[in-house]
Motif scaffolding. Structure first.
Motif, PDB file in Angstrom:
ATOM      1  N   GLU A 472      11.186   0.289   3.342  1.00 26.91           N
ATOM      2  CA  GLU A 472      11.209  -0.316   4.494  1.00 26.91           C
ATOM      3  C   GLU A 472       9.920  -1.518   4.717  1.00 26.91           C
ATOM      4  OE1 GLU A 472      11.841   2.479   4.589  1.00 26.91           O
ATOM      5  OE2 GLU A 472      13.309   3.057   5.934  1.00 26.91           O
ATOM      6  N   GLN A 473       8.789  -0.908   4.032  1.00 29.91           N
ATOM      7  CA  GLN A 473       7.572  -1.611   4.179  1.00 29.91           C
ATOM      8  C   GLN A 473       7.593  -2.905   3.020  1.00 29.91           C
ATOM      9  OE1 GLN A 473       3.952   0.623   4.168  1.00 29.91           O
ATOM     10  NE2 GLN A 473       2.548  -1.030   3.714  1.00 29.91           N
ATOM     11  N   HIS A 476       9.736  -5.732   4.354  1.00 30.65           N
ATOM     12  CA  HIS A 476       9.136  -6.268   5.588  1.00 30.65           C
ATOM     13  C   HIS A 476       8.071  -7.374   4.959  1.00 30.65           C
ATOM     14  CE1 HIS A 476       9.877  -2.971   8.567  1.00 30.65           C
ATOM     15  NE2 HIS A 476      11.102  -3.603   8.395  1.00 30.65           N
ATOM     16  N   CYS A 479       9.808 -10.138   3.810  1.00 25.13           N
ATOM     17  CA  CYS A 479      10.400 -11.051   5.093  1.00 25.13           C
ATOM     18  C   CYS A 479       9.240 -11.868   5.614  1.00 25.13           C
ATOM     19  CB  CYS A 479      11.234 -10.039   5.928  1.00 25.13           C
ATOM     20  SG  CYS A 479      12.607  -9.363   5.767  1.00 25.13           S
ATOM     21  N   THR A 707       9.833  -7.701  12.372  1.00 23.44           N
ATOM     22  CA  THR A 707       9.759  -7.328  10.856  1.00 23.44           C
ATOM     23  C   THR A 707       8.381  -8.528  10.226  1.00 23.44           C
ATOM     24  OG1 THR A 707      12.067  -7.237  10.576  1.00 23.44           O
ATOM     25  CG2 THR A 707      10.939  -7.950   8.667  1.00 23.44           C
ATOM     26  N   THR A 708       8.632  -9.401  10.924  1.00 24.02           N
ATOM     27  CA  THR A 708       7.408 -10.372  10.419  1.00 24.02           C
ATOM     28  C   THR A 708       5.956  -9.538  10.662  1.00 24.02           C
ATOM     29  OG1 THR A 708       8.537 -12.351  10.894  1.00 24.02           O
ATOM     30  CG2 THR A 708       6.204 -12.537  10.511  1.00 24.02           C
ATOM     31  N   ALA A 710       5.255  -6.753  10.694  1.00 19.35           N
ATOM     32  CA  ALA A 710       5.107  -5.536   9.816  1.00 19.35           C
ATOM     33  C   ALA A 710       4.432  -5.975   8.586  1.00 19.35           C
ATOM     34  CB  ALA A 710       6.001  -4.630   9.860  1.00 19.35           C
TER      35      ALA A 710
END
Length: 781
Positions: A472-473, A476, A479, A707-708, A710
């Motif tokens: 996930e990281q 992010h 993204c 998201t941004t 993170a």
């Protein structure tokens, strides 16, 4: 093109690791011709799979993908409905299916390394977001359940349901083109074909057209041979037309000494050939002159006749392959004529075979099959030809409806190549390997490509699991980099300029996601984040240098590592196969109020005074009010856009962004009309324009605020760079592998490349599905 409002967001560029930016820029500009060749020059007779435009708004699921594979392999004749989310042209010409599952990769990986993945972005003309699945994708492809056949007559009769004729041709009556052998079938059954085949180098090609229709003329052909010191050679050739009339019957003098006339079968004697002077070359010229360009030759085991003639003809129907039997066995023409036509040929009273009679019989047997249809042919002659009986009572369905089992029942091979895992497939059909390189090498060494092959590349999944940061990281972080592509900094603005006024100004370039006013400097500036990459591009083109109250507005991109190679990404996106005929347009609305009555000048002009795009309050986008009828307003906007851009070329589709509706994607019917539109210096009439950059399956280039936010807080810069370099090298290697795989599969193969995404406990990261049918070299029927 219209981005999907519901599909998850992603997208990006890549970093330059090895060669110079200038060299890459030149290389990217040469790719435009390759993309247009795929989009505009694909032969109309080639099979094709494409995602329907309206279906790009939703990601597809694993079930929807397997439904496509079922339809391509089995068709309506196998009881499979056509998928609703994609279009399939010339399905019967698709000769195989190849699926590559690249585990560990998401949609964001593709757009982050967009420039690097040249093969994927240029050779695959269909791309759609994929919904991550918790299932084993490779295993699910094989074990997915095929829908039960809905044809009552086939359901109730197991002899029909599993009959080789029904399994091959389906149960519906079709035109003659459904029974013309494909290029792959001709190679499989040893027909002479064009290409680098040593044994066919001296063969003569008829002047046949690229494709035939259901109205193309049929000609029956039969030959007789003898044995010479060089092997079998032609001694007689006969051709009959669709009415059974003989149009050619020639005795032929072999070039070599005859050692056996085979009179018992050929009917040819030494006395018959003694006065003959006609040579094989003479007969070849006569046949080329006799046959129309779209002629379809019909014969029984016709490959041996064409080999004897040393003739290559592209369109043939083989009656020995129409009336199919299990395990490759074939009926004799004599048996088919007796059972189907009620005619007796090749009787003992005759001295050998009569090639005219045999040619006419083969033609009539084929015509009967075409006119009657596969199901009725089997029903009428099931007992006489195949030795089975039709039962009228309903019977049980097959024990297994798994896709792999159904294919194997049809004598179509299946295979799995990849890391050892639980795959719903017999071990004899699995090949286990520890690396992607071994997987690819094993597949390419396969002598006969399986009809359905699934390759599992697992190196990316292994690499990501070894990284310190969780999936996930990493996503992010990508993204956040992608979001930077859509950001511009603008200023200085006049004193008192509000965030609303900034937004109103920049909406003339595209939908604005977020504006941040920057007041820490002496003068007022703003950070503008667009939803679409096109917005940032247009802002740089049209608003940089704008004069506001005597001040020159400067619009520029942020300077950081994520946008260093953005020019390369933009060049590649402009030539993307998905947008090769499309442009982005937004109606200009430079109406800026500063301090109430103050005016703003746009490039030296006051809005509303002779400036294109200045609008009256009594109009809607330059058109009279619609009286509140939303549908009418939308149609009127589309008509206005069509009228403006229709002057440059035929417009195929106009897609309006839901809000604001002044933004549109215009797709032309011809590839040549897009450069014409863009030659107008980024403006046509009241519209600012630029090439389409956002793929139609994306909602936006920017991610959500969460998201941004993170970002890479816990990783050091050195660690980030090291991981980025490793991933870049792996992406290069992946693209080479996929390119080699694409080249190694036979023509007319459906290729699917799947980035499966990530299905985590707390978050789903979207994947990406690529679809393409490898186009033949013009040889397919």
């Amino acid at each position: 093109m219209e981005p999907s409002p519901n599909a998850p967001s992603s997208g990006r560029k890549r970093k330059n690791l090895s060669s110079t930016g200038l060299g890459k820029s030149k290389r990217l500009k040469t790719e435009k011709q390759e993309v247009e060749a795929v989009e505009c020059e694909r032969p109309s007779s080639s099979p094709k799979v494409s995602v329907l435009f309206d279906c790009l708004k939703q990601p597809i699921t694993l079930k929807e993908l397997t439904s496509l594979l079922h339809y391509v392999a089995l068709g309506k004749g196998g009881g499979i409905k056509k998928p609703s989310w994609c279009g399939v042209q010339q399905r019967r010409r698709i000769s195989g299916v190849n699926v590559v599952v690249v585990e560990g990769l998401t949609q964001s990986h593709f757009y982050k390394h967009y420039v690097t993945l040249k093969h994927l972005r240029t050779n695959y003309t269909s791309r759609i977001t994929f919904m991550p699945s918790s299932q084993n994708i490779a295993s699910e492809v094989f074990s997915s359940e095929v829908p039960r056949c809905e044809d009552p007559s086939v359901l109730q009769n197991p002899a029909l349901r599993s009959h080789p004729v029904i399994m091959k041709f389906g149960s519906e009556r079709r035109g003659l083109t459904a029974y013309v052998l494909t290029q792959e079938d001709m190679i499989k059954y040893h027909y002479p074909v064009k290409g680098p085949h040593v044994s066919f180098e001296e063969f003569v090609c008829t002047e046949s057209s690229d494709r035939v229709t259901d109205r193309s003329p049929l000609f029956g052909l039969d030959c007789e041979m003898c044995v010479t010191i060089k092997g079998n050679e032609l001694t007689r050739v006969s051709v009959v037309d669709a009415d059974g009339t003989c149009v050619l019957d020639e005795l032929v003098k072999p070039a070599n000494r005859i050692i056996n006339y085979c009179t018992r079968y050929s009917g040819i004697t030494a006395a018959m050939l003694r006065p003959v002077t006609t040579t094989l070359r003479n007969v070849q010229h006569k046949l080329k002159a006799l046959l129309p360009r779209d002629a379809v030759l019909v014969g029984h085991s016709l490959n041996s006749d064409l080999v004897a003639l040393k003739l290559i003809h592209r369109h043939v129907i083989d009656t020995s392959l129409l009336y199919r039997r299990e395990f490759g066995q074939r009926f004799k023409l004599k048996v088919l004529a007796q059972v189907v036509l009620k005619k007796h040929i090749q009787t003992k009273k005759m001295l050998g075979h009569d090639s005219i009679e045999d040619a006419a019989a083969a033609l009539e047997v084929a015509q009967y099959f075409i006119n009657t249809g596969p199901r009725q042919v089997v029903e009428r002659h099931l007992e006489q030809l195949w030795g089975e009986e039709i039962t009228d009572t309903p019977t049980r369905q097959p024990q297994s409806l798994r896709f792999a089992d159904v294919l194997q029942t049809r004598q179509q091979s299946v295979a799995y190549f990849g890391k050892r895992c639980e795959v719903a497939l017999e071990l004899s059909n699995q090949q286990w390997h520890n690396s992607d390189k071994e997987v690819l090498a094993s597949f390419r060494k396969t002598t006969h490509n399986p009809f359905l092959s699934v390759l599992r590349f697992s190196s990316f999944s292994d690499h990501i699991q070894q990284c310190d940061a969780p999936q996930e990281q990493l996503h992010h972080r990508m993204c956040a980099d992608l979001g930077q592509m859509c950001v511009v900094f603008a200023g200085p603005f006049p004193e008192g300029f509000s965030e609303t006024e900034v937004k109103r100004l920049f909406l003339s370039c595209g939908p604005v996601r977020k504006i941040k006013m920057l007041k820490r400097t002496v003068r007022l500036h703003a950070q503008v984040e667009f939803q679409l990459l096109e917005g940032a591009v247009l802002a740089l083109k049209t608003l940089d240098g704008l004069i506001l109250h005597g001040q020159v507005l400067k619009v520029q991109r942020p300077v950081n590592s994520s946008v260093l190679d953005l020019d390369l990404t933009l060049d590649a996106l402009m030539d993307d196969a998905l947008s090769s005929r499309s442009i982005y347009a937004v109606r200009s609305k430079h109406r800026v109020a500063v301090g109430g009555n103050a005016s703003a000048k746009v490039n030296g002009h006051t809005p509303g005074v002779g400036v294109p795009g200045a609008l009256s309050k009594k109009t809607t986008n330059g058109l009279p009010p619609s009286g509140g009828n939303v549908t009418t307003v939308r149609l009127s906007k589309e008509e206005a856009i069509r009228e403006t851009f229709g002057q440059l070329g035929a417009v195929e589709r106009i897609s309006l962004l839901a809000k604001p509706s002044t933004h549109a994607w215009i797709k032309f019917k011809s590839c040549d009309d897009k450069p014409t539109a863009l030659a107008e210096d980024h403006r046509i009439g009241h519209y600012n324009i630029c090439p389409c950059l956002t793929p139609p399956h994306l909602r936006s280039w920017t991610a959500s605020a969460e998201t941004t936010a993170a970002a890479e807080e816990h990783d050091s810069e050195n660690n980030i760079n090291h991981q980025g370099q490793e991933m870049e090298l792996m992406m290069r290697k992946l693209d080479r592998y996929l390119g080699k795989l694409f080249r190694s599969v036979p023509d007319c193969t459906l290729l699917v490349v799947l980035f499966p995404g990530y299905n985590g406990c707390q978050e789903q990261l979207p994947g990406l599905c690529f679809l393409e049918v490898k186009s033949g070299s013009g040889e397919e029927q």
